[in-house]
Design an enzyme around this catalytic site. Sequence first.
Site, PDB file in Angstrom:
ATOM      1  N   SER A 256      75.665  11.858  14.604  1.00 29.74           N
ATOM      2  CA  SER A 256      75.349  11.985  13.182  1.00 29.74           C
ATOM      3  C   SER A 256      75.533  10.689  12.409  1.00 29.74           C
ATOM      4  O   SER A 256      74.848  10.464  11.407  1.00 29.74           O
ATOM      5  CB  SER A 256      76.209  13.086  12.555  1.00 29.74           C
ATOM      6  OG  SER A 256      77.592  12.767  12.653  1.00 29.74           O
ATOM      7  N   HIS A 284      74.757  18.739  15.100  1.00 27.79           N
ATOM      8  CA  HIS A 284      73.792  18.083  14.214  1.00 27.79           C
ATOM      9  C   HIS A 284      72.373  18.163  14.778  1.00 27.79           C
ATOM     10  O   HIS A 284      71.534  17.300  14.493  1.00 27.79           O
ATOM     11  CB  HIS A 284      74.201  16.631  13.977  1.00 27.79           C
ATOM     12  CG  HIS A 284      75.443  16.488  13.152  1.00 27.79           C
ATOM     13  ND1 HIS A 284      75.424  16.535  11.778  1.00 27.79           N
ATOM     14  CD2 HIS A 284      76.738  16.348  13.520  1.00 27.79           C
ATOM     15  CE1 HIS A 284      76.657  16.394  11.321  1.00 27.79           C
ATOM     16  NE2 HIS A 284      77.472  16.281  12.361  1.00 27.79           N
ATOM     17  N   LYS A 313      76.690  24.164   9.510  1.00 26.01           N
ATOM     18  CA  LYS A 313      75.816  23.099   9.014  1.00 26.01           C
ATOM     19  C   LYS A 313      74.439  23.691   8.684  1.00 26.01           C
ATOM     20  O   LYS A 313      74.262  24.280   7.625  1.00 26.01           O
ATOM     21  CB  LYS A 313      75.741  21.956  10.023  1.00 26.01           C
ATOM     22  CG  LYS A 313      77.065  21.198  10.134  1.00 26.01           C
ATOM     23  CD  LYS A 313      76.995  20.045  11.101  1.00 26.01           C
ATOM     24  CE  LYS A 313      78.246  19.183  11.022  1.00 26.01           C
ATOM     25  NZ  LYS A 313      79.508  19.884  11.314  1.00 26.01           N
TER      26      LYS A 313
END
Length: 386
Positions: A256, A284, A313
Amino acid sequence: MFAVRRTVLFCVKRSLHPCKIAGARARHACIRNLCKRALSAKTLYKGYYSSKHCLRFNSLRLSRSTRACFASAAFSEHLKKNLTAIREAGLYKTERVILSPQDSVIRIRESAVPVINFCANNYLGLSNNTELIAAAKEGLDSHGLGLSSVRFICGTQDIHLQLERKIAEFHDKEDAILFAACFDANAGIFEPLLDQEDAIITDKLNHASIIDGVRLCKASRYLFEHMNMQSLQERLEKANQDGVRNKLIVTDGSFSMDGDIAPLRDIVALSDEYGAKVMIDDCHSTGFLGKTGRGTEEYCGVSVDIITSTLGKALGGATGGYVAASQEIVDTLRQKARPYLFSNALAPSLVTASIRAFDMLMKDTSLRDKLESNTQRFRRRMTENG
């Protein structure tokens, strides 16, 4: 300084605890004040401040509680020095206070006007999605606020099993297991699966949770240079020379901080050549990388043995993590992974919202397609504007 010496001497000669000269409510404040004054001068009536953070006295006999207070004050001074060093290095972290739901435009305490938010991992814009909020409310109504228990005692509801099946289906794995966060999943996965006869071959820039998890495991550790396949091959050869039993290659799917995507096709090829397993942290990537959002596996066109990822996320931004893998791996984690065994079960509202999030992703690709379009547009326009 003379007043400090005289105060302590007077108290000891009278067989009084220094706190007793004040009321009970002022007890700790009295000692703290005395300690601070003493420590600031680094000496106190024939005593000295030692490297072990304690005060020694040649002619005074202090009570255990008084000595403990001096030690506590020394510890506080130690922490203050560390915090000062962090500030001076420009690494002190301050937290922005958000006054609105998480979104692309938010209100924060530090600004009188709304600001554009480029910081969150809210990749698909689901953190404030009305459909997921409704699903969370349904979970509260049907299954309550929480379980007040770990999973194996009385903390597993039908919805937990439903979500785990949904995750396994999404990643095309045999089973999945939920954790309080992906940090817990990564911290707890290595020790149950590997021991001193095995080896972990890990990318140098892997996430902190992987680093901590590897430290907790007794397996031998081999670091390879970031995304460097020659370095990885050398470490695999070294592991073979060392006679290790099982080898596990570990990497982030997407890194990330730099936006790097692990060369999974090459990693899997090397794992096949050297008889190793492959694990990726896809926090991610899950939900948006690849044509249907299945993550780094789909993006690279290969399959790995273990996937760890998060519900916190792209999938709504709440909390929770998981491992998706073979039945034997998941069963072993249910029996031995300490973060799973000794952490409360995920709250029902988070579980029902996450089930709905996976349903949305598996229904169509409109959310990740919009993200891809927005990303391309942003890059193009930023390039055009220099």
